[in-house]
Design a protein around this motif. Structure first.
Motif, short mmCIF file in Angstrom:
data_model
loop_
_atom_site.label_atom_id
_atom_site.label_comp_id
_atom_site.label_asym_id
_atom_site.label_seq_id
_atom_site.Cartn_x
_atom_site.Cartn_y
_atom_site.Cartn_z
N TRP A 121 0.84 -1.18 0.00
CA TRP A 121 0.00 0.00 0.00
C TRP A 121 0.89 1.25 0.00
N SER A 122 0.59 2.26 0.79
CA SER A 122 1.28 3.55 0.59
C SER A 122 2.73 3.58 1.04
N VAL A 123 3.25 2.50 1.60
CA VAL A 123 4.70 2.42 1.81
C VAL A 123 5.41 2.61 0.47
N ALA A 124 4.75 2.22 -0.62
CA ALA A 124 5.33 2.38 -1.96
C ALA A 124 5.64 3.83 -2.28
N ALA A 266 -2.51 -0.29 -19.02
CA ALA A 266 -1.45 0.08 -19.95
C ALA A 266 -0.08 -0.42 -19.48
N GLY A 267 -0.07 -1.19 -18.38
CA GLY A 267 1.19 -1.69 -17.85
C GLY A 267 1.93 -0.67 -17.01
N VAL A 268 1.27 0.43 -16.66
CA VAL A 268 1.90 1.48 -15.85
C VAL A 268 1.81 1.09 -14.37
N ALA A 269 2.93 1.16 -13.69
CA ALA A 269 2.99 0.75 -12.29
C ALA A 269 2.06 1.58 -11.42
N PHE A 270 1.42 0.89 -10.48
CA PHE A 270 0.56 1.54 -9.48
C PHE A 270 1.48 2.05 -8.38
N VAL A 271 2.15 3.17 -8.66
CA VAL A 271 3.25 3.64 -7.83
C VAL A 271 2.80 4.13 -6.47
N LEU A 272 1.53 4.44 -6.32
CA LEU A 272 1.06 4.98 -5.05
C LEU A 272 0.74 3.91 -4.02
N GLY A 273 0.84 2.62 -4.42
CA GLY A 273 0.54 1.59 -3.42
C GLY A 273 0.71 0.17 -3.88
N GLY A 274 1.34 -0.07 -5.02
CA GLY A 274 1.29 -1.39 -5.63
C GLY A 274 2.53 -2.25 -5.53
N LEU A 275 3.47 -1.92 -4.65
CA LEU A 275 4.67 -2.75 -4.50
C LEU A 275 4.37 -3.99 -3.66
N ASN A 276 5.00 -5.10 -4.01
CA ASN A 276 4.84 -6.35 -3.27
C ASN A 276 6.21 -7.00 -3.07
N GLU A 335 15.24 13.66 16.30
CA GLU A 335 15.97 13.66 15.03
C GLU A 335 16.21 12.22 14.55
N GLY A 336 15.89 12.00 13.29
CA GLY A 336 16.09 10.67 12.71
C GLY A 336 14.94 9.71 12.96
N GLU A 337 13.80 10.21 13.43
CA GLU A 337 12.63 9.35 13.63
C GLU A 337 11.58 9.72 12.57
N PHE A 338 11.22 8.74 11.74
CA PHE A 338 10.25 8.96 10.67
C PHE A 338 9.72 7.60 10.24
N LEU A 339 8.77 7.57 9.30
CA LEU A 339 8.20 6.31 8.88
C LEU A 339 7.57 6.37 7.52
N ALA A 340 7.48 5.22 6.89
CA ALA A 340 6.63 4.99 5.72
C ALA A 340 5.39 4.26 6.23
N ARG A 341 4.23 4.60 5.66
CA ARG A 341 2.99 4.05 6.21
C ARG A 341 2.01 3.72 5.09
N GLY A 342 1.34 2.59 5.23
CA GLY A 342 0.30 2.21 4.28
C GLY A 342 -0.96 1.79 5.02
#
Length: 387
Positions: A121-124, A266-276, A335-342
């Motif tokens: 999901w949005s970690v992508a 069209a084969g375009v990557a779902f960049v906003l949430g489609g990584l697996n 400082e240095g605390e952050f995250l990716a989130r989906g």
């Protein structure tokens, strides 16, 4: 009367035959739409999140022929009190904790396992931010203050006309977009149906006409902003995001398994949430970011970009969670605390001061309940502080 009945029967048979032909011709689209409609069902969500290629088109992200980056195991430790209850309440499917480049804890739940390639999901979005930083440093993109239409002219005349790359990175495009996952008719769910039925997300983005404010003035989480970043990247380079991400980041990482992107028709990557990827392969990317973009003597992602991207530069409300260039910064972050989130409980949490990385995947159907995100961040903090 008999002639009339024969005529009616002939018409009915023709309609049935036509329905069968259309059903056969469109069977894959129909199957995908049915899969999407039950994607988040309570009895299917855990399985579905490990098998997204059964519901959507995809493009492979090959790991390449290089050696696997072996993640060593360090000494184990006891998780803080309350973690077991949190794992159950939040429907956690995997939890991996790293410190000083070593795996200190790794476990899988609800019949998932280390070989499952879980949906990001949005970690992508954070992966795409890193790719953009690389291309900016290489000169493929001139400036974050360029209008997006410079590289994606198909957006001229849309709500994105006038927005800069920095605006969309900050989720401050001003574009009107309903992100309510529980509303069948919301923009995010309409976009999901476009994806399932093989439509084109470029057309969907260009079709958006309404804005609620001028670009750069207000932060509002608009997932299609990230697709526009992908359009900019493709327009600037003439290459697909899947190819660029594989070449610049993924293959140098030494992944265990190939990954894949969900794609549109069209084969375009779902960049906003489609990584697996597998949980450990999510951790490999995270470890590089934790190390300020370096791995095995190579600077994969510019350190200056990471520092800028994870700073709270977006115009979010005072006292609320901060946002950078497709990265989140918790309230009260050191400082240095952050995250990716989906959505549904996907996280990569960073504590650079403690050299700690935490990857958590989930199938939490209650992820939007008040206080859930804050509860998750506090749990990650407790884990990091207990090491």
């Amino acid at each position: 009367m008999r002639t009339f009945l024969k005529w009616v029967l002939r018409i009915v048979l023709m309609l049935v035959l036509a329905a069968v032909v259309v059903g056969f011709w469109k069977r894959e689209e129909i199957q995908r739409l049915m899969a999407v409609n039950s994607l988040f069902a309570e009895d299917k969500i855990v399985h579905n999140f490990s098998h997204m290629d059964e519901a959507f088109l995809k493009v492979d992200l090959p790991r390449g022929d290089g050696p696997t980056w072996e993640l060593p195991y360090g000494p184990g430790f006891d998780l803080p009190e309350g973690t077991d209850g949190w794992i159950e309440d939040r429907t956690v499917t995997s939890l991996l904790v790293m410190q000083n480049g070593q795996i200190r804890f790794e476990e899988y739940y609800l019949d998932t396992g280390p070989d499952d390639r879980r949906i990001s999901w949005s970690v992508a979005k954070s992966y795409l931010s890193s790719l953009l930083g690389i291309l900016l440093a290489e000169g493929a993109i001139d400036s974050l203050d360029d209008p997006v239409t410079k590289y994606a002219p198909e957006l001229e005349g849309s709500a994105y006309d006038g927005a800069t790359i920095r605006n969309v990175l900050n989720m401050a495009s001003g574009v009107t977009f309903n992100e309510d996952y529980l509303d069948y008719d919301s923009d995010i769910n309409r976009m999901g149906r476009v994806l399932a039925l093989g439509g084109e997300l470029d057309d969907f983005a260009a079709s958006l006409q309404d804005s609620f404010t001028a670009p750069g003035e207000t932060w509002q989480y608009v997932s299609i902003d990230t697709h526009v970043i992908g359009m900019v990247i493709r327009g600037a380079t003439g290459r697909s995001v899947a190819e660029l991400l594989t070449d610049r980041i993924l293959q140098p990482l030494g992944l265990e398994q190939d990954g894949y992107y969900v794609t549109d028709g069209a084969g375009v990557a779902f960049v906003l949430g489609g990584l697996n990827f597998t949980t450990r392969d999510f951790a490999r990317f995270g470890q590089v970011v934790l190390q300020n973009g370096s791995h095995n003597g190579q600077q994969l992602i510019p350190a200056e970009w990471i520092a800028e991207a994870v700073a709270p530069s977006a115009p979010t409300e005072t006292g609320k969670i901060g946002y950078g260039y497709q990265w989140w910064i918790p309230v009260g972050a050191h400082e240095g605390e952050f995250l990716a989130r989906g959505v549904y409980g996907q996280y990569i949490y960073f504590d650079q001061a403690r050299d700690v990385l935490i990857v958590s995947t989930g199938a939490d159907r209650n992820f939007r309940d008040p206080g859930v995100n804050e509860e998750n961040i506090e749990m990650f903090r407790k884990i990091a502080q207990s090491l």
